[in-house]
Design an enzyme around this catalytic site. Structure first.
Site, PDB file in Angstrom:
ATOM      1  N   HIS A   1       0.856  -1.182   0.000  1.00 19.86           N
ATOM      2  CA  HIS A   1       0.000   0.000   0.000  1.00 19.86           C
ATOM      3  C   HIS A   1       0.892   1.233   0.000  1.00 19.86           C
ATOM      4  O   HIS A   1       1.827   1.333   0.798  1.00 19.86           O
ATOM      5  CB  HIS A   1      -0.907   0.007   1.237  1.00 19.86           C
ATOM      6  CG  HIS A   1      -1.716   1.247   1.376  1.00 19.86           C
ATOM      7  ND1 HIS A   1      -2.826   1.499   0.599  1.00 19.86           N
ATOM      8  CD2 HIS A   1      -1.564   2.325   2.175  1.00 19.86           C
ATOM      9  CE1 HIS A   1      -3.328   2.675   0.942  1.00 19.86           C
ATOM     10  NE2 HIS A   1      -2.576   3.200   1.891  1.00 19.86           N
TER      11      HIS A   1
ATOM     12  N   SER B   1       0.726   5.414   0.275  1.00 20.99           N
ATOM     13  CA  SER B   1      -0.071   6.605   0.581  1.00 20.99           C
ATOM     14  C   SER B   1       0.797   7.580   1.366  1.00 20.99           C
ATOM     15  O   SER B   1       1.896   7.246   1.787  1.00 20.99           O
ATOM     16  CB  SER B   1      -1.326   6.253   1.385  1.00 20.99           C
ATOM     17  OG  SER B   1      -1.000   5.980   2.727  1.00 20.99           O
TER      18      SER B   1
ATOM     19  N   ASP C   1      -3.219   0.419  -3.840  1.00 19.80           N
ATOM     20  CA  ASP C   1      -2.973  -0.923  -3.315  1.00 19.80           C
ATOM     21  C   ASP C   1      -2.468  -1.815  -4.435  1.00 19.80           C
ATOM     22  O   ASP C   1      -2.975  -1.762  -5.557  1.00 19.80           O
ATOM     23  CB  ASP C   1      -4.250  -1.514  -2.731  1.00 19.80           C
ATOM     24  CG  ASP C   1      -4.775  -0.695  -1.577  1.00 19.80           C
ATOM     25  OD1 ASP C   1      -3.978  -0.374  -0.686  1.00 19.80           O
ATOM     26  OD2 ASP C   1      -5.969  -0.362  -1.568  1.00 19.80           O
TER      27      ASP C   1
END
Length: 139
Positions: free
Chosen positions: A115, A117, A129
């Site tokens: 992931h 971010s 993802d």
């Protein structure tokens, strides 16, 4: 679901330690430096990431093969923070991962969920993802 082709090449340095060793297994880890390329038509993105990764290695087949689980949180720099319609809002991101794998002699086969971010430091933070299978060879 995004239709993104992902190419990843990395080098890693295994730690020369064993923590919490029992009859079941032990904990150790590695540092991984990787180059990543995400392609989707004209929205190609290049990234460099550095992650410390912790593993729990199970004593299964002795010195010939052993399974493991792993997790880590690292940092990444992307040359563009727009991927398709996803706005990551920042070129600097966190790279989170969990995975499973098996090492057979010098070959490593793994499957990871990753992931990317900015951890909500800047909005919007759409994140991305990735499911990735890896075949690696240890020299």
């Amino acid at each position: 679901m995004d239709n993104i082709d992902i190419y990843r090449a990395g080098i890693l340095k295994q730690w020369d330690v064993k923590w919490f060793e029992t009859k079941v297994g032990y904990a150790n880890g590695y540092f991984e430096l990787s180059y990543n390329r995400w392609e989707n038509g004209g929205d190609d993105v290049n990234a460099v990431a550095l992650s410390p990764v912790f593993q729990y290695v199970f004593h299964a087949g002795g010195a010939i093969w052993y399974p493991y689980i792993e997790a880590g949180i690292g940092v990444a720099y992307l040359d563009d923070y727009m991927i398709n319609d996803r706005d990551l809002s920042s070129n600097f991101l966190f790279e989170d991962r969990v995975g499973v794998g098996v090492r057979i002699k010098n070959m490593d086969i793994s499957f990871r969920y990753m992931h990317y971010s900015n951890a909500g430091l800047k909005e919007p933070n759409n994140g991305i993802d990735i499911l990735i299978g890896t075949l690696a060879w240890y020299f």
